[in-house]
Design an enzyme around this catalytic site. Structure first.
Site, PDB file in Angstrom:
ATOM      1  N   TYR A  56       4.401 -13.355   1.583  1.00 16.97           N
ATOM      2  CA  TYR A  56       4.290 -12.192   2.457  1.00 16.97           C
ATOM      3  C   TYR A  56       4.083 -12.627   3.909  1.00 16.97           C
ATOM      4  CZ  TYR A  56       3.734  -9.315  -1.764  1.00 16.97           C
ATOM      5  OH  TYR A  56       3.907  -8.678  -2.971  1.00 16.97           O
ATOM      6  N   PRO A 211       3.279   2.685  -5.435  1.00 16.39           N
ATOM      7  CA  PRO A 211       2.956   3.928  -6.130  1.00 16.39           C
ATOM      8  C   PRO A 211       3.296   5.186  -5.333  1.00 16.39           C
ATOM      9  CG  PRO A 211       0.957   2.979  -5.228  1.00 16.39           C
ATOM     10  CD  PRO A 211       2.045   1.965  -5.020  1.00 16.39           C
ATOM     11  N   GLY A 215       5.988   4.921   0.472  1.00 14.86           N
ATOM     12  CA  GLY A 215       5.453   5.841   1.467  1.00 14.86           C
ATOM     13  C   GLY A 215       6.119   7.199   1.488  1.00 14.86           C
TER      14      GLY A 215
END
Length: 335
Positions: A56, A211, A215
Site C-alpha cells: 500500500y 464494505p 465509498g
C-alpha cells in the site's frame, strides 16, 4: 466498541479500520502527521483492528502504509491487532491507474516479505498475516506450511487468505488452520455469501473489505464527482459513472429509508446489515475523515433483527444495480 472473535480465539474490534486509503488508491497519499492523528483517534474511539499491506503506497514510496501504521500504533502496540499481507506486487509498468497485480507466494518471497513488514511496522509479530491473492503457481499446502513455520517462530500469530475460494481454503486449512478470509463484500458485491457455510463449518472468520462498495454506498458521490485520474482508483470504477449513479438511485433510496427508521446513516445501515448476518463478520471500512471514524464505529451499536436483514436481502435481490468494481486484474508472473 464491542469485540468479535475470528477463528477460534482471535479477538478484534467489531469494526476494523482499513488503512489502505491513507497511502494508496483513494487519492494522493495523506500527509504523515494527519494519518497518525487519524489512527490514534481511531484507537481512542475503540478501534483495535488495523489492516494494512506491504504494497500500500505509490511507486515513489511503495511501503508507505506499513511505516505510518507502525509509527502511529507503536505507543499502544500490545493493545491493538495489526493485519498485513504478502504475495503480490503491482505491475508499475502498466499505464492503467488501477495497476495489475503480479502474484508471488514462493516461500522465499514470503519470508522476505514478513521480515520487511515486521521492520516497517516496528513490531516483533504480526497478529494476522494474509496471503493477499492466491498464486496459481504455488500450492496452498506450500503456503500453509510456511505459515505454520512463521507461527512457530513467533513472527505471526494467525494467518488468513484474501479473495479465498472454497477449494484453496480447505486445502490450506488442513495444513495450518486459517483464522480468517478477507474478501470483498458489500450490498453491491454479495457473491462470497456462498462461502459462508464453509466458514461456519471450519470455524473461520470473515473480514469484509470494501464494505461500502469503495465509498459509493455512503451516498456522497454524484454524477459530477471527479476523481484524480493519477492516484484515485475510483476514476475507473464502474459504479461511479454517471449512468451507474442513475441506475443505483433505488438502492440509495432503500438505504435512506432504512437509515431513517433506525435514526442512522446510510453507512451505518450498510455496515450493520453485515454485522447482524453473522457474529464472525468484521468489516474494515476505510476513510480519510475524522468524523467518518465515529460514524463507522456507530454501526456496531445498531442491531437489525434477522427479519430485517432478510427483508434487506430480498430487496437487494430485486433492486437494479450497476456493475461494481471487482478488483485489480491479476496477471501471470513473468519468468
Amino acid at each position: 466498541m464491542e469485540k468479535r472473535t475470528l477463528g477460534s480465539d482471535f479477538e478484534v474490534s467489531a469494526i476494523g479500520l482499513g488503512c489502505m486509503g491513507f497511502s494508496h488508491a483513494y487519492g494522493a497519499p495523506m500527509p504523515k502527521q494527519e494519518t497518525i492523528q487519524m489512527l490514534r483517534y481511531a484507537y481512542e474511539l475503540g478501534y483495535t483492528f488495523f489492516d494494512t499491506a506491504e504494497i500500500y503506497g505509490v511507486p515513489e514510496d511503495p511501503n508507505a502504509n506499513e511505516r505510518v501504521i507502525g509509527e502511529a500504533l507503536q505507543p499502544f502496540r500490545n493493545h491493538v491487532q495489526i493485519a498485513s499481507k504478502f504475495g503480490i506486487r503491482f505491475d508499475y509498468d502498466s499505464p492503467q491507474v488501477n495497476k495489475p497485480l503480479l502474484p508471488d507466494s514462493r516461500p522465499e518471497v514470503i519470508r522476505a516479505s514478513v521480515d520487511g513488514s515486521l521492520k516497517r511496522l516496528r513490531t516483533d509479530y504480526i497478529d494476522l498475516y494474509f496471503q493477499h491473492r492466491i498464486d496459481p503457481e504455488v500450492a496452498p499446502e506450500t503456503v500453509a506450511e510456511v505459515m505454520a513455520e512463521l507461527i512457530k517462530e513467533g513472527k505471526i500469530l494467525h494467518w488468513g487468505i484474501s479473495e479465498a475460494n472454497e477449494n484453496y481454503l480447505r486445502r490450506a486449512h488442513a495444513v495450518c488452520p486459517v483464522t480468517a478470509v478477507q474478501n470483498r463484500y458489500s450490498m453491491m458485491a454479495r457473491h462470497y455469501e456462498t462461502l459462508f457455510s464453509v466458514l461456519e463449518e471450519l470455524g473461520i472468520g470473515f473480514v469484509a473489505f470494501s464494505p461500502m462498495a469503495n465509498g459509493f454506498l455512503t451516498g456522497q458521490y454524484g454524477k459530477d464527482t471527479v476523481f484524480d485520474p493519477k492516484y484515485d482508483y475510483r476514476s475507473g470504477m464502474p459504479q461511479f459513472t454517471p449512468e451507474a449513479v442513475d441506475t443505483n438511485q433505488e438502492l440509495l433510496t432503500m438505504l435512506g429509508e432504512a437509515a431513517k427508521e433506525h435514526q442512522a446513516t446510510l453507512v451505518q445501515i450498510s455496515l450493520a446489515w453485515m454485522l447482524c448476518k453473522k457474529p464472525w463478520i468484521v468489516p474494515i471500512p476505510g476513510t480519510r475523515k475524522l468524523e467518518r471514524l465515529g460514524e463507522n464505529a456507530g454501526a456496531a451499536k445498531i442491531h437489525l433483527s434477522a427479519q430485517e436483514v432478510g427483508e434487506l436481502d430480498n430487496l437487494l435481490d430485486q433492486i437494479p444495480m450497476s456493475e461494481v468494481f471487482g478488483g485489480s486484474k491479476i496477471i501471470k508472473q513473468a519468468n
